[in-house]
Design a protein around this motif. Structure first.
Motif, PDB file in Angstrom:
ATOM      1  N   GLU A 174       0.855  -1.174   0.000  1.00 17.43           N
ATOM      2  CA  GLU A 174       0.000   0.000   0.000  1.00 17.43           C
ATOM      3  C   GLU A 174       0.896   1.230   0.000  1.00 17.43           C
ATOM      4  O   GLU A 174       1.630   1.473   0.962  1.00 17.43           O
ATOM      5  CB  GLU A 174      -0.913  -0.010   1.221  1.00 17.43           C
ATOM      6  N   THR A 175       0.862   1.990  -1.066  1.00 23.95           N
ATOM      7  CA  THR A 175       1.740   3.142  -1.181  1.00 23.95           C
ATOM      8  C   THR A 175       1.101   4.408  -0.641  1.00 23.95           C
ATOM      9  O   THR A 175       1.793   5.344  -0.284  1.00 23.95           O
ATOM     10  CB  THR A 175       2.125   3.391  -2.648  1.00 23.95           C
ATOM     11  N   GLY A 176      -0.219   4.472  -0.628  1.00 21.19           N
ATOM     12  CA  GLY A 176      -0.884   5.683  -0.197  1.00 21.19           C
ATOM     13  C   GLY A 176      -0.925   6.736  -1.280  1.00 21.19           C
ATOM     14  O   GLY A 176      -1.479   7.817  -1.088  1.00 21.19           O
ATOM     15  N   ALA A 177      -0.314   6.452  -2.426  1.00 25.39           N
ATOM     16  CA  ALA A 177      -0.284   7.417  -3.526  1.00 25.39           C
ATOM     17  C   ALA A 177      -1.272   6.985  -4.599  1.00 25.39           C
ATOM     18  O   ALA A 177      -1.490   5.794  -4.829  1.00 25.39           O
ATOM     19  CB  ALA A 177       1.117   7.507  -4.116  1.00 25.39           C
ATOM     20  N   SER A 178      -1.865   7.958  -5.258  1.00 29.15           N
ATOM     21  CA  SER A 178      -2.798   7.642  -6.331  1.00 29.15           C
ATOM     22  C   SER A 178      -2.022   7.282  -7.595  1.00 29.15           C
ATOM     23  O   SER A 178      -0.815   7.532  -7.699  1.00 29.15           O
ATOM     24  CB  SER A 178      -3.707   8.838  -6.616  1.00 29.15           C
ATOM     25  N   THR A 179      -2.724   6.713  -8.537  1.00 27.69           N
ATOM     26  CA  THR A 179      -2.105   6.356  -9.812  1.00 27.69           C
ATOM     27  C   THR A 179      -1.541   7.594 -10.494  1.00 27.69           C
ATOM     28  O   THR A 179      -0.437   7.570 -11.046  1.00 27.69           O
ATOM     29  CB  THR A 179      -3.134   5.660 -10.731  1.00 27.69           C
ATOM     30  N   ASP A 180      -2.279   8.700 -10.447  1.00 31.26           N
ATOM     31  CA  ASP A 180      -1.797   9.944 -11.069  1.00 31.26           C
ATOM     32  C   ASP A 180      -0.507  10.431 -10.413  1.00 31.26           C
ATOM     33  O   ASP A 180       0.409  10.903 -11.095  1.00 31.26           O
ATOM     34  CB  ASP A 180      -2.875  11.032 -10.983  1.00 31.26           C
ATOM     35  N   ASP A 181      -0.424  10.321  -9.069  1.00 36.35           N
ATOM     36  CA  ASP A 181       0.805  10.713  -8.370  1.00 36.35           C
ATOM     37  C   ASP A 181       1.986   9.861  -8.819  1.00 36.35           C
ATOM     38  O   ASP A 181       3.087  10.374  -9.060  1.00 36.35           O
ATOM     39  CB  ASP A 181       0.631  10.577  -6.856  1.00 36.35           C
ATOM     40  N   LEU A 182       1.759   8.558  -8.913  1.00 32.35           N
ATOM     41  CA  LEU A 182       2.832   7.652  -9.315  1.00 32.35           C
ATOM     42  C   LEU A 182       3.278   7.913 -10.743  1.00 32.35           C
ATOM     43  O   LEU A 182       4.473   7.889 -11.052  1.00 32.35           O
ATOM     44  CB  LEU A 182       2.384   6.198  -9.145  1.00 32.35           C
ATOM     45  N   ILE A 183       2.329   8.187 -11.639  1.00 33.04           N
ATOM     46  CA  ILE A 183       2.680   8.481 -13.032  1.00 33.04           C
ATOM     47  C   ILE A 183       3.473   9.786 -13.093  1.00 33.04           C
ATOM     48  O   ILE A 183       4.437   9.908 -13.845  1.00 33.04           O
ATOM     49  CB  ILE A 183       1.421   8.541 -13.919  1.00 33.04           C
ATOM     50  N   GLY A 184       3.091  10.754 -12.285  1.00 32.48           N
ATOM     51  CA  GLY A 184       3.833  12.013 -12.231  1.00 32.48           C
ATOM     52  C   GLY A 184       5.264  11.808 -11.764  1.00 32.48           C
ATOM     53  O   GLY A 184       6.204  12.389 -12.319  1.00 32.48           O
ATOM     54  N   GLN A 185       5.441  10.975 -10.739  1.00 36.12           N
ATOM     55  CA  GLN A 185       6.789  10.686 -10.246  1.00 36.12           C
ATOM     56  C   GLN A 185       7.615   9.973 -11.300  1.00 36.12           C
ATOM     57  O   GLN A 185       8.802  10.264 -11.477  1.00 36.12           O
ATOM     58  CB  GLN A 185       6.715   9.826  -8.981  1.00 36.12           C
ATOM     59  N   LEU A 186       7.004   9.059 -12.026  1.00 30.96           N
ATOM     60  CA  LEU A 186       7.704   8.343 -13.095  1.00 30.96           C
ATOM     61  C   LEU A 186       8.133   9.315 -14.188  1.00 30.96           C
ATOM     62  O   LEU A 186       9.261   9.243 -14.682  1.00 30.96           O
ATOM     63  CB  LEU A 186       6.808   7.243 -13.680  1.00 30.96           C
ATOM     64  N   GLN A 187       7.256  10.211 -14.544  1.00 26.84           N
ATOM     65  CA  GLN A 187       7.585  11.190 -15.576  1.00 26.84           C
ATOM     66  C   GLN A 187       8.758  12.075 -15.148  1.00 26.84           C
ATOM     67  O   GLN A 187       9.643  12.353 -15.931  1.00 26.84           O
ATOM     68  CB  GLN A 187       6.344  12.059 -15.892  1.00 26.84           C
ATOM     69  N   GLU A 188       8.765  12.484 -13.858  1.00 27.36           N
ATOM     70  CA  GLU A 188       9.868  13.285 -13.331  1.00 27.36           C
ATOM     71  C   GLU A 188      11.192  12.524 -13.410  1.00 27.36           C
ATOM     72  O   GLU A 188      12.231  13.086 -13.774  1.00 27.36           O
ATOM     73  CB  GLU A 188       9.590  13.688 -11.895  1.00 27.36           C
ATOM     74  N   MET A 189      11.176  11.228 -13.083  1.00 29.81           N
ATOM     75  CA  MET A 189      12.379  10.422 -13.147  1.00 29.81           C
ATOM     76  C   MET A 189      12.876  10.286 -14.573  1.00 29.81           C
ATOM     77  O   MET A 189      14.080  10.358 -14.837  1.00 29.81           O
ATOM     78  CB  MET A 189      12.138   9.027 -12.539  1.00 29.81           C
ATOM     79  N   LYS A 190      11.966  10.117 -15.514  1.00 28.55           N
ATOM     80  CA  LYS A 190      12.356  10.019 -16.929  1.00 28.55           C
ATOM     81  C   LYS A 190      12.989  11.315 -17.403  1.00 28.55           C
ATOM     82  O   LYS A 190      13.983  11.301 -18.121  1.00 28.55           O
ATOM     83  CB  LYS A 190      11.145   9.673 -17.795  1.00 28.55           C
ATOM     84  N   GLU A 191      12.422  12.449 -17.002  1.00 23.54           N
ATOM     85  CA  GLU A 191      12.961  13.740 -17.412  1.00 23.54           C
ATOM     86  C   GLU A 191      14.352  13.960 -16.814  1.00 23.54           C
ATOM     87  O   GLU A 191      15.233  14.502 -17.470  1.00 23.54           O
ATOM     88  CB  GLU A 191      12.012  14.861 -17.004  1.00 23.54           C
ATOM     89  N   THR A 192      14.552  13.533 -15.583  1.00 27.40           N
ATOM     90  CA  THR A 192      15.853  13.671 -14.919  1.00 27.40           C
ATOM     91  C   THR A 192      16.898  12.829 -15.634  1.00 27.40           C
ATOM     92  O   THR A 192      18.042  13.262 -15.809  1.00 27.40           O
ATOM     93  CB  THR A 192      15.752  13.244 -13.449  1.00 27.40           C
ATOM     94  N   ASP A 193      16.525  11.621 -16.079  1.00 27.33           N
ATOM     95  CA  ASP A 193      17.461  10.736 -16.784  1.00 27.33           C
ATOM     96  C   ASP A 193      17.865  11.306 -18.134  1.00 27.33           C
ATOM     97  O   ASP A 193      18.968  11.076 -18.603  1.00 27.33           O
ATOM     98  CB  ASP A 193      16.869   9.347 -16.967  1.00 27.33           C
ATOM     99  N   GLU A 194      16.982  12.035 -18.780  1.00 32.00           N
ATOM    100  CA  GLU A 194      17.254  12.580 -20.110  1.00 32.00           C
ATOM    101  C   GLU A 194      18.236  13.744 -20.046  1.00 32.00           C
ATOM    102  O   GLU A 194      18.903  14.048 -21.011  1.00 32.00           O
ATOM    103  CB  GLU A 194      15.946  13.027 -20.771  1.00 32.00           C
ATOM    104  N   GLU A 195      18.338  14.400 -18.904  1.00 29.75           N
ATOM    105  CA  GLU A 195      19.207  15.578 -18.788  1.00 29.75           C
ATOM    106  C   GLU A 195      20.638  15.223 -18.619  1.00 29.75           C
ATOM    107  O   GLU A 195      21.257  14.399 -18.442  1.00 29.75           O
ATOM    108  CB  GLU A 195      18.752  16.458 -17.615  1.00 29.75           C
TER     109      GLU A 195
END
Length: 60
Positions: free
Chosen positions: A39-60
């Motif tokens: 149980e993460t306590g985070a919504s699907t939208d929150d998790l997708i947002g975090q994933l997107q942030e990680m992808k953007e960080t990797d691209e830089e």
């Protein structure tokens, strides 16, 4: 044109001894039945947002 001498004894399957069987690894030795829940306590939208942030960080 020859390929060298051929020794049939080198091509035979080796026989397993009792020592070899004792040393074998059992892949089912630590099997268990049960459930796991996370149980993460985070919504699907929150998790997708975090994933997107990680992808953007990797691209830089």
């Amino acid at each position: 044109m020859g390929f060298g001498s051929y020794d049939e004894s080198e091509q035979q399957q080796p026989e397993m001894s009792d020592e070899d069987e004792d040393a074998a690894v059992s892949v089912h030795e630590n099997d268990h039945d049960g459930e796991m829940t996370v149980e993460t306590g985070a919504s699907t939208d929150d998790l997708i947002g975090q994933l997107q942030e990680m992808k953007e960080t990797d691209e830089e």
